[in-house]
Scaffold this motif. Structure first.
Motif, PDB file in Angstrom:
ATOM      1  N   SER A 153      51.153 -67.183-117.239  1.00 30.32           N
ATOM      2  CA  SER A 153      50.740 -68.515-117.696  1.00 30.32           C
ATOM      3  C   SER A 153      49.346 -68.396-118.293  1.00 30.32           C
ATOM      4  O   SER A 153      48.449 -67.830-117.674  1.00 30.32           O
ATOM      5  CB  SER A 153      50.726 -69.531-116.550  1.00 30.32           C
ATOM      6  OG  SER A 153      50.346 -70.813-117.049  1.00 30.32           O
ATOM      7  N   GLY A 154      49.197 -68.918-119.494  1.00 30.73           N
ATOM      8  CA  GLY A 154      47.909 -68.811-120.153  1.00 30.73           C
ATOM      9  C   GLY A 154      46.865 -69.748-119.580  1.00 30.73           C
ATOM     10  O   GLY A 154      45.681 -69.443-119.542  1.00 30.73           O
ATOM     11  N   GLN A 155      47.302 -70.935-119.082  1.00 34.59           N
ATOM     12  CA  GLN A 155      46.353 -71.945-118.621  1.00 34.59           C
ATOM     13  C   GLN A 155      46.491 -72.312-117.156  1.00 34.59           C
ATOM     14  O   GLN A 155      45.536 -72.805-116.553  1.00 34.59           O
ATOM     15  CB  GLN A 155      46.504 -73.223-119.466  1.00 34.59           C
ATOM     16  CG  GLN A 155      46.136 -73.047-120.921  1.00 34.59           C
ATOM     17  CD  GLN A 155      46.076 -74.379-121.659  1.00 34.59           C
ATOM     18  OE1 GLN A 155      46.324 -75.441-121.099  1.00 34.59           O
ATOM     19  NE2 GLN A 155      45.729 -74.319-122.925  1.00 34.59           N
TER      20      GLN A 155
ATOM     21  N   MET B 151      46.564 -76.952-115.510  1.00 33.90           N
ATOM     22  CA  MET B 151      45.582 -77.720-116.280  1.00 33.90           C
ATOM     23  C   MET B 151      45.597 -79.203-115.907  1.00 33.90           C
ATOM     24  O   MET B 151      44.553 -79.825-115.763  1.00 33.90           O
ATOM     25  CB  MET B 151      45.839 -77.548-117.772  1.00 33.90           C
ATOM     26  CG  MET B 151      44.856 -78.275-118.659  1.00 33.90           C
ATOM     27  SD  MET B 151      43.138 -77.751-118.444  1.00 33.90           S
ATOM     28  CE  MET B 151      43.191 -76.157-119.278  1.00 33.90           C
ATOM     29  N   GLN B 152      46.772 -79.803-115.738  1.00 35.93           N
ATOM     30  CA  GLN B 152      46.829 -81.223-115.389  1.00 35.93           C
ATOM     31  C   GLN B 152      46.207 -81.475-114.026  1.00 35.93           C
ATOM     32  O   GLN B 152      45.487 -82.464-113.826  1.00 35.93           O
ATOM     33  CB  GLN B 152      48.268 -81.726-115.414  1.00 35.93           C
ATOM     34  CG  GLN B 152      48.389 -83.239-115.240  1.00 35.93           C
ATOM     35  CD  GLN B 152      47.780 -83.993-116.416  1.00 35.93           C
ATOM     36  OE1 GLN B 152      48.259 -83.908-117.537  1.00 35.93           O
ATOM     37  NE2 GLN B 152      46.708 -84.744-116.162  1.00 35.93           N
ATOM     38  N   THR B 153      46.477 -80.592-113.075  1.00 40.57           N
ATOM     39  CA  THR B 153      45.871 -80.714-111.751  1.00 40.57           C
ATOM     40  C   THR B 153      44.352 -80.671-111.846  1.00 40.57           C
ATOM     41  O   THR B 153      43.651 -81.482-111.227  1.00 40.57           O
ATOM     42  CB  THR B 153      46.361 -79.579-110.835  1.00 40.57           C
ATOM     43  OG1 THR B 153      47.767 -79.748-110.598  1.00 40.57           O
ATOM     44  CG2 THR B 153      45.625 -79.568-109.507  1.00 40.57           C
ATOM     45  N   PHE B 154      43.831 -79.738-112.611  1.00 42.60           N
ATOM     46  CA  PHE B 154      42.377 -79.623-112.785  1.00 42.60           C
ATOM     47  C   PHE B 154      41.791 -80.902-113.369  1.00 42.60           C
ATOM     48  O   PHE B 154      40.804 -81.448-112.858  1.00 42.60           O
ATOM     49  CB  PHE B 154      42.065 -78.428-113.687  1.00 42.60           C
ATOM     50  CG  PHE B 154      40.603 -78.257-113.980  1.00 42.60           C
ATOM     51  CD1 PHE B 154      39.760 -77.690-113.046  1.00 42.60           C
ATOM     52  CD2 PHE B 154      40.070 -78.670-115.189  1.00 42.60           C
ATOM     53  CE1 PHE B 154      38.408 -77.539-113.300  1.00 42.60           C
ATOM     54  CE2 PHE B 154      38.719 -78.524-115.463  1.00 42.60           C
ATOM     55  CZ  PHE B 154      37.886 -77.958-114.509  1.00 42.60           C
TER      56      PHE B 154
ATOM     57  N   LYS C 162      47.505 -75.573-106.448  1.00 45.43           N
ATOM     58  CA  LYS C 162      48.218 -76.083-107.620  1.00 45.43           C
ATOM     59  C   LYS C 162      47.599 -75.592-108.927  1.00 45.43           C
ATOM     60  O   LYS C 162      48.285 -75.458-109.934  1.00 45.43           O
ATOM     61  CB  LYS C 162      48.231 -77.616-107.610  1.00 45.43           C
ATOM     62  CG  LYS C 162      49.104 -78.215-106.522  1.00 45.43           C
ATOM     63  CD  LYS C 162      48.958 -79.731-106.436  1.00 45.43           C
ATOM     64  CE  LYS C 162      49.580 -80.433-107.617  1.00 45.43           C
ATOM     65  NZ  LYS C 162      49.588 -81.900-107.431  1.00 45.43           N
ATOM     66  N   LEU C 163      46.298 -75.345-108.889  1.00 45.29           N
ATOM     67  CA  LEU C 163      45.564 -74.978-110.091  1.00 45.29           C
ATOM     68  C   LEU C 163      45.752 -73.529-110.510  1.00 45.29           C
ATOM     69  O   LEU C 163      45.953 -73.231-111.690  1.00 45.29           O
ATOM     70  CB  LEU C 163      44.076 -75.258-109.853  1.00 45.29           C
ATOM     71  CG  LEU C 163      43.069 -74.644-110.823  1.00 45.29           C
ATOM     72  CD1 LEU C 163      43.180 -75.303-112.196  1.00 45.29           C
ATOM     73  CD2 LEU C 163      41.650 -74.790-110.269  1.00 45.29           C
ATOM     74  N   ILE C 164      45.682 -72.599-109.559  1.00 53.41           N
ATOM     75  CA  ILE C 164      45.585 -71.180-109.904  1.00 53.41           C
ATOM     76  C   ILE C 164      46.859 -70.661-110.568  1.00 53.41           C
ATOM     77  O   ILE C 164      47.967 -71.010-110.194  1.00 53.41           O
ATOM     78  CB  ILE C 164      45.219 -70.318-108.675  1.00 53.41           C
ATOM     79  CG1 ILE C 164      46.170 -70.581-107.504  1.00 53.41           C
ATOM     80  CG2 ILE C 164      43.777 -70.594-108.264  1.00 53.41           C
ATOM     81  CD1 ILE C 164      45.849 -69.765-106.263  1.00 53.41           C
ATOM     82  N   ALA C 165      46.644 -69.822-111.590  1.00 47.41           N
ATOM     83  CA  ALA C 165      47.742 -69.396-112.456  1.00 47.41           C
ATOM     84  C   ALA C 165      48.777 -68.531-111.744  1.00 47.41           C
ATOM     85  O   ALA C 165      49.930 -68.472-112.162  1.00 47.41           O
ATOM     86  CB  ALA C 165      47.183 -68.641-113.667  1.00 47.41           C
ATOM     87  N   ASN C 166      48.378 -67.851-110.657  1.00 49.80           N
ATOM     88  CA  ASN C 166      49.313 -66.961-109.974  1.00 49.80           C
ATOM     89  C   ASN C 166      50.272 -67.699-109.045  1.00 49.80           C
ATOM     90  O   ASN C 166      51.178 -67.083-108.466  1.00 49.80           O
ATOM     91  CB  ASN C 166      48.554 -65.914-109.158  1.00 49.80           C
ATOM     92  CG  ASN C 166      47.783 -66.528-108.009  1.00 49.80           C
ATOM     93  OD1 ASN C 166      46.855 -67.292-108.239  1.00 49.80           O
ATOM     94  ND2 ASN C 166      48.160 -66.222-106.778  1.00 49.80           N
ATOM     95  N   MET C 167      50.084 -69.027-108.894  1.00 49.48           N
ATOM     96  CA  MET C 167      50.922 -69.744-107.936  1.00 49.48           C
ATOM     97  C   MET C 167      52.382 -69.804-108.383  1.00 49.48           C
ATOM     98  O   MET C 167      53.292 -69.882-107.539  1.00 49.48           O
ATOM     99  CB  MET C 167      50.377 -71.149-107.695  1.00 49.48           C
ATOM    100  CG  MET C 167      50.981 -71.826-106.477  1.00 49.48           C
ATOM    101  SD  MET C 167      51.001 -70.798-104.967  1.00 49.48           S
ATOM    102  CE  MET C 167      49.243 -70.550-104.694  1.00 49.48           C
TER     103      MET C 167
ATOM    104  N   THR D  20      50.471 -62.225-111.639  1.00 49.61           N
ATOM    105  CA  THR D  20      50.518 -63.026-112.867  1.00 49.61           C
ATOM    106  C   THR D  20      49.735 -62.357-113.984  1.00 49.61           C
ATOM    107  O   THR D  20      48.675 -61.772-113.748  1.00 49.61           O
ATOM    108  CB  THR D  20      49.948 -64.427-112.593  1.00 49.61           C
ATOM    109  OG1 THR D  20      50.910 -65.160-111.835  1.00 49.61           O
ATOM    110  CG2 THR D  20      49.648 -65.190-113.866  1.00 49.61           C
ATOM    111  N   THR D  21      50.260 -62.448-115.185  1.00 53.92           N
ATOM    112  CA  THR D  21      49.556 -61.947-116.364  1.00 53.92           C
ATOM    113  C   THR D  21      48.952 -63.118-117.133  1.00 53.92           C
ATOM    114  O   THR D  21      49.513 -64.208-117.160  1.00 53.92           O
ATOM    115  CB  THR D  21      50.509 -61.176-117.304  1.00 53.92           C
ATOM    116  OG1 THR D  21      51.550 -62.067-117.745  1.00 53.92           O
ATOM    117  CG2 THR D  21      51.128 -59.985-116.592  1.00 53.92           C
TER     118      THR D  21
END
Length: 414
Positions: A106-108, A111-114, A137-142, A159-160
């Motif tokens: 995930s690139g972002q 984002m909505q949570t942030f 909820k925010l972190i991309a690796n979730m 996550t990449t």
């Protein structure tokens, strides 16, 4: 000896459909998914349309607890991966859970949570009432973590992030881990939910997106002389990658084999692709070399082409470095003209297009392109307007991202 790696399952949730089959029907039909934004009030924005997932209801797929704990990008990831795993027929009871992993992109991230949490704090009374789910909820690796938890996959999990090359990077990493014998099955792909005021506004302020607000459906027009930017999309694409011997042993349906993949860097600019396509050309060359092929062996290329004035032509220049202006058999199309640009999820949904094109022996179109840019060399064959029947045994998927990331994956029919 390196293991062979095949694709045995696929899943999609996209602006063109909430399953891989619905998505594919719309792609073959040449449909555009662009429409005015409904996720937020975009009336004051330079661009006021996007390719949104239509009529999305998370409760139709996930229970209340999972919805409460996850951002939309993770919900998309769970839905697409559920479909891919079911499609593959993988049963964890038949294998060691430590041989099953998840590599997701995930690139972002959330984002909505942030945006929601920070806005609530700034506009509130100054007291920090952040949700305990804010960081998870925010972190991309979730997304990769939740896919693992949901399915009991206890192997490789991470996550990449490589901007718009993200999910091709994830696919490439999954391919390499299985080749090296570090896993038997990996769920891979990418998800993105970037149609939020801050994310959308940032891209809009860069003037990277089309401002064709009077006619959204035709706004994404790769290689057209009047193209004026990309159209943002959202959703997820998932693939189940599997060791070939295991797949054959259990009688799995095989969509295709990954035979080459490569990454390079442009080392040129924060957001612009190299105008001569040097890094992109080298990535394609290296991916094909790993497959013991050259550009002459390719039947179809799913182009990164996003409908930006500079980016589209840098990819053309990269291809011309490989072909030297010789007219070869391959045909190519820019399917972002239909899906919009799913950023970190783009490579995954475009991998699905490559694999289903091989299955059905068709090449989907580039839509909306009315007048082809004369800079597109006449030796290159861009499929315009409608899907065509064509032999497809080898397909290549191109992705390029901010930061100069070039990610290429090559698929072959089995």
């Amino acid at each position: 000896m390196l293991n062979r790696v095949v694709v045995t399952g696929m899943g999609v949730i996209s602006p063109l459909g909430a399953t891989a089959s619905a998505f594919w029907r719309a792609i073959v039909a040449g449909e555009s998914s662009a429409a005015p934004i409904t996720h937020f009030d975009a009336s004051e924005f330079r661009t006021r349309f996007a390719c949104e997932v239509k009529d999305f209801n998370a409760s139709a797929y996930l229970d209340r607890g999972d919805i409460k704990r996850t951002d939309l990008f993770t919900q998309y990831a769970l839905i697409a991966s559920d479909e891919a795993i079911k499609d593959s027929g993988i049963d964890l009871k038949d294998m060691d859970p430590f041989d099953a992993g998840v590599i997701w992109g995930s690139g972002q991230g959330g984002m909505q949570t942030f945006e929601d949490q920070v806005t609530e704090y700034v506009n509130g009374d100054g007291k920090p009432r952040f949700s305990p789910f804010f960081v998870p909820k925010l972190i991309a690796n979730m997304a990769s973590g939740m896919i693992s938890i949901r399915n009991g996959y206890m192997g490789i999990n991470y996550t990449t992030v490589s901007a718009c090359a993200t999910s091709n990077t994830a696919i490439m990493d999954a391919y390499n881990y299985i080749r090296l014998g570090q896993a038997k099955v990996i769920v891979t792909g990418g998800s993105e939910a970037p149609i939020t005021p801050a994310s959308f506004g940032g891209f809009s302020s860069m003037k990277a997106m089309s401002a064709r607000n009077d006619d959204p459906k035709t706004a994404s027009r790769p290689f057209d002389v009047e193209r004026d930017g990309f159209v943002m999309g959202e959703g997820a694409g998932a693939l189940v990658l599997e060791d070939y011997e295991q797949a054959v042993k259990r009688g799995a349906h095989i969509y295709g084999e990954i035979v080459g993949a490569s990454m390079t860097a442009d080392a040129y600019h924060m957001t612009a692709t190299h105008p001569e396509g040097i890094g992109a050309a080298k990535a394609m060359e290296k991916a094909l070399a790993e497959a013991s092929m050259s550009i002459k062996d390719v039947d179809y290329i799913n182009l990164h082409a996003t409908s930006t004035p500079v980016g589209d032509l840098s990819e053309i220049n990269a291809l011309l470095k490989l072909t030297q202006g010789e007219k070869l058999k391959f045909k190519m199309s820019a399917t972002k003209s239909m899906t919009g640009h799913l950023l970190g999820a783009a490579g995954a949904v475009e991998a699905v297009i490559c694999l289903l094109g091989m299955r059905d022996q068709v090449i989907p179109p580039t839509i909306n392109t009315q007048q082809l840019d004369p800079a597109v060399h006449d030796s290159l064959s861009v499929v315009l307007g409608e899907t065509i029947d064509a032999p497809v045994k080898v397909a290549m998927s191109n992705t390029f991202g901010f930061g100069g990331h070039n990610g290429i994956v090559v698929f072959k029919a089995v």
